[in-house]
Design a protein around this motif. Sequence first.
Motif, PDB file in Angstrom:
ATOM      1  N   GLU B 147      55.287  36.477  31.678  1.00  0.00           N
ATOM      2  CA  GLU B 147      55.129  35.084  32.163  1.00  0.00           C
ATOM      3  C   GLU B 147      53.770  34.892  32.834  1.00  0.00           C
ATOM      4  OE1 GLU B 147      59.771  33.838  33.057  1.00  0.00           O
ATOM      5  OE2 GLU B 147      58.661  34.947  34.555  1.00  0.00           O
ATOM      6  N   LEU B 148      53.391  35.883  33.617  1.00  0.00           N
ATOM      7  CA  LEU B 148      52.099  35.775  34.303  1.00  0.00           C
ATOM      8  C   LEU B 148      50.937  35.798  33.311  1.00  0.00           C
ATOM      9  CD1 LEU B 148      52.833  37.944  37.437  1.00  0.00           C
ATOM     10  CD2 LEU B 148      52.158  35.547  37.441  1.00  0.00           C
ATOM     11  N   LYS B 149      51.054  36.629  32.282  1.00  0.00           N
ATOM     12  CA  LYS B 149      50.013  36.648  31.239  1.00  0.00           C
ATOM     13  C   LYS B 149      49.879  35.258  30.628  1.00  0.00           C
ATOM     14  CE  LYS B 149      50.258  41.393  29.501  1.00  0.00           C
ATOM     15  NZ  LYS B 149      50.933  42.228  28.497  1.00  0.00           N
ATOM     16  N   LEU B 150      51.037  34.663  30.329  1.00  0.00           N
ATOM     17  CA  LEU B 150      51.066  33.329  29.721  1.00  0.00           C
ATOM     18  C   LEU B 150      50.430  32.298  30.662  1.00  0.00           C
ATOM     19  CD1 LEU B 150      52.388  32.079  27.094  1.00  0.00           C
ATOM     20  CD2 LEU B 150      54.213  31.302  28.611  1.00  0.00           C
ATOM     21  N   ILE B 151      50.799  32.387  31.940  1.00  0.00           N
ATOM     22  CA  ILE B 151      50.251  31.444  32.932  1.00  0.00           C
ATOM     23  C   ILE B 151      48.726  31.602  33.022  1.00  0.00           C
ATOM     24  CG2 ILE B 151      50.162  30.874  35.408  1.00  0.00           C
ATOM     25  CD1 ILE B 151      53.124  31.680  35.568  1.00  0.00           C
ATOM     26  N   THR B 181      44.768  44.272  36.702  1.00  0.00           N
ATOM     27  CA  THR B 181      43.961  44.622  35.530  1.00  0.00           C
ATOM     28  C   THR B 181      43.766  43.399  34.628  1.00  0.00           C
ATOM     29  OG1 THR B 181      44.980  46.796  35.651  1.00  0.00           O
ATOM     30  CG2 THR B 181      43.741  46.304  33.657  1.00  0.00           C
ATOM     31  N   ILE B 182      44.838  42.652  34.427  1.00  0.00           N
ATOM     32  CA  ILE B 182      44.741  41.456  33.560  1.00  0.00           C
ATOM     33  C   ILE B 182      43.741  40.462  34.157  1.00  0.00           C
ATOM     34  CG2 ILE B 182      46.001  39.418  32.728  1.00  0.00           C
ATOM     35  CD1 ILE B 182      48.524  41.191  32.746  1.00  0.00           C
ATOM     36  N   LYS B 190      39.384  34.389  41.762  1.00  0.00           N
ATOM     37  CA  LYS B 190      40.697  34.958  42.059  1.00  0.00           C
ATOM     38  C   LYS B 190      40.809  35.346  43.534  1.00  0.00           C
ATOM     39  CE  LYS B 190      38.958  36.875  38.726  1.00  0.00           C
ATOM     40  NZ  LYS B 190      38.342  37.608  37.636  1.00  0.00           N
ATOM     41  N   VAL B 191      41.843  34.844  44.175  1.00  0.00           N
ATOM     42  CA  VAL B 191      42.091  35.164  45.584  1.00  0.00           C
ATOM     43  C   VAL B 191      43.521  35.692  45.681  1.00  0.00           C
ATOM     44  CG1 VAL B 191      42.261  34.218  47.919  1.00  0.00           C
ATOM     45  CG2 VAL B 191      40.500  33.356  46.384  1.00  0.00           C
ATOM     46  N   ILE B 192      43.725  36.734  46.461  1.00  0.00           N
ATOM     47  CA  ILE B 192      45.095  37.249  46.631  1.00  0.00           C
ATOM     48  C   ILE B 192      45.441  37.265  48.119  1.00  0.00           C
ATOM     49  CG2 ILE B 192      44.470  39.731  46.718  1.00  0.00           C
ATOM     50  CD1 ILE B 192      47.035  40.177  44.935  1.00  0.00           C
ATOM     51  N   GLU B 209      37.208  46.077  41.482  1.00  0.00           N
ATOM     52  CA  GLU B 209      36.821  46.066  40.070  1.00  0.00           C
ATOM     53  C   GLU B 209      37.131  44.727  39.406  1.00  0.00           C
ATOM     54  OE1 GLU B 209      38.501  49.240  37.756  1.00  0.00           O
ATOM     55  OE2 GLU B 209      37.514  50.740  39.008  1.00  0.00           O
ATOM     56  N   SER B 210      38.263  44.144  39.799  1.00  0.00           N
ATOM     57  CA  SER B 210      38.674  42.885  39.176  1.00  0.00           C
ATOM     58  C   SER B 210      38.070  41.675  39.868  1.00  0.00           C
ATOM     59  CB  SER B 210      40.202  42.764  39.187  1.00  0.00           C
ATOM     60  OG  SER B 210      40.772  43.834  38.514  1.00  0.00           O
TER      61      SER B 210
END
Lengths: 78, 445
Positions: B147-151, B181-182, B190-192, B209-210
């Motif tokens: 699902e996350l890949k799709l999003i 990795t994705i 990208k923020v986490i 790395e990401s």
Amino acid sequence: MLKMYRVDALKVKSGPTESGVEVPPVGGEMLPIDKLGVFSSSYGVLILILLILPIAFVLYKKRGLALKLFTPLISRFL
Amino acid sequence: MSNKFSLSSSIVLRAEPQYYNTYVAFDYRRVRTEFLSENEFKTLEYIRDKAANVTEIIKQTGMKESDCTKFLKSMIKINYVQSNSEKFKTKTSTKIKYDSALYEKFPIPFLSAPSTVDIFITSKCNLDCVHCFSRKDNVERHLSLDELKLIFDQLEEISVFEVRINGGETFLHPDIDEILTILKEKHFRKVILTNGTLLDDKKVESLKESNIIPTVSLDDSLGDEHDRFRGCRGSFEQTIEGLKLLRKHKVLYGINCCLHKNNLTRIDEIVKLAIRHGASRIAFLDLKITDRLRNHKNWIPTYEEYQKVMLNLLAAKIKYRSKIDVALDVFLRCQPLQESLWEAKRGFVSCQAGRNRLSIDSDGSVYPCNLVISDKKWKIGNIRQEKISDIWFSEKWLFFRGELTTTKLNKCSDCKDLKKCKDFYCRLLPYITNGDSLAPHPKCN
């Protein structure tokens, strides 16, 4: 052609958190002393105070001379 | 200029003619938005798909040679364009064309896709925070890796600028390593968000790395007080260990600090702690009265207490400005978009929700804002049933796209200060505070 606007919706703030580097000045309405807000909304008041302060300072330092000058003027109205 | 030009790999282009005639190029590495004319945009779009020289660009866009050269030079200067480049580096994004009738359903303009998206990848957490808003029902659920890949693919396709990975505790997602990795290959910022307790060398290296920017929650300089607020003994020590790792691997990171009743007097110490551990920013946040916090009212400062602490925050911002960025722009403030101010002149009430942002919950449900995550009343759709681009045009957004006018607001409509007020734009804060989305802002007296 329509005017080009710099809309906010497509600006992303640069910080690693939700907030960004381009922080608007904090204060004004948030300060407990609400009266300070008058300076940001009316520069006239600020300029007036900046003018009055040095004049008041000079008058105080030279109060002897000031009293000598102003006493006849004031007493005329009494 | 016979050189070939191509677009830099970190540039995302967005044409939004329906949104105040806006064309932009966003650099997600340097976090910079450049506003362009339509012809300038066409130029960048052309060299995104293939490297080209000035003659080819002019032929394609109809620009004057002098204008084109000048524009390309200015773009090279800010690293948006590379010269002497035959190699195509940028990912070609699919151009999505929408029917103009889709926009006409709504009275105010909105973007063709969100620019910022929050994704709550899991509801699982190892802490039990006093103010948690994402675990209302205490059910553990997460978005699957597929699902996350799709999003992520969909978000890249619609040229989203920034994705914030949220939780729960994000590092408790069973596939967090694969997710990081994705994300490495994804063309958006990208923020986490994390509590930092589960970081290790491998994970921090993966973040670096990401090119993912972590934001760690740290609420106090006193371990016991932090642990009490976070509902877990020992969490402070673990978070500090996480910060040490981030520093060791030279990762740019920020700290989020919630100000509550018991840490208001320790702002200086908290900022010093953040500096000591190499944070580049610390953002102070006020507490929003969510479901869980209603049961812990003793933690909530009064508005007057928050106002008083503002001076200390301001002093810390000035005092430590060369060492850390003390961010206060979201503390106690509503920050409406400039566009919302324009629309307010026509009587419409709007904010970022539904105009440039949305949030995806850990069950795939889409909400307008993090403030109402998991509140079914505000659910717009679900990514398990629909594409994000289709959800974005759902009629359920009407409340945020022009249905609400200032005349419909309780009390505010008669307020003499409405024209200069910046707090009536956010309708979800009054809703989460007292259940009424038409009520005045909670701080309004």
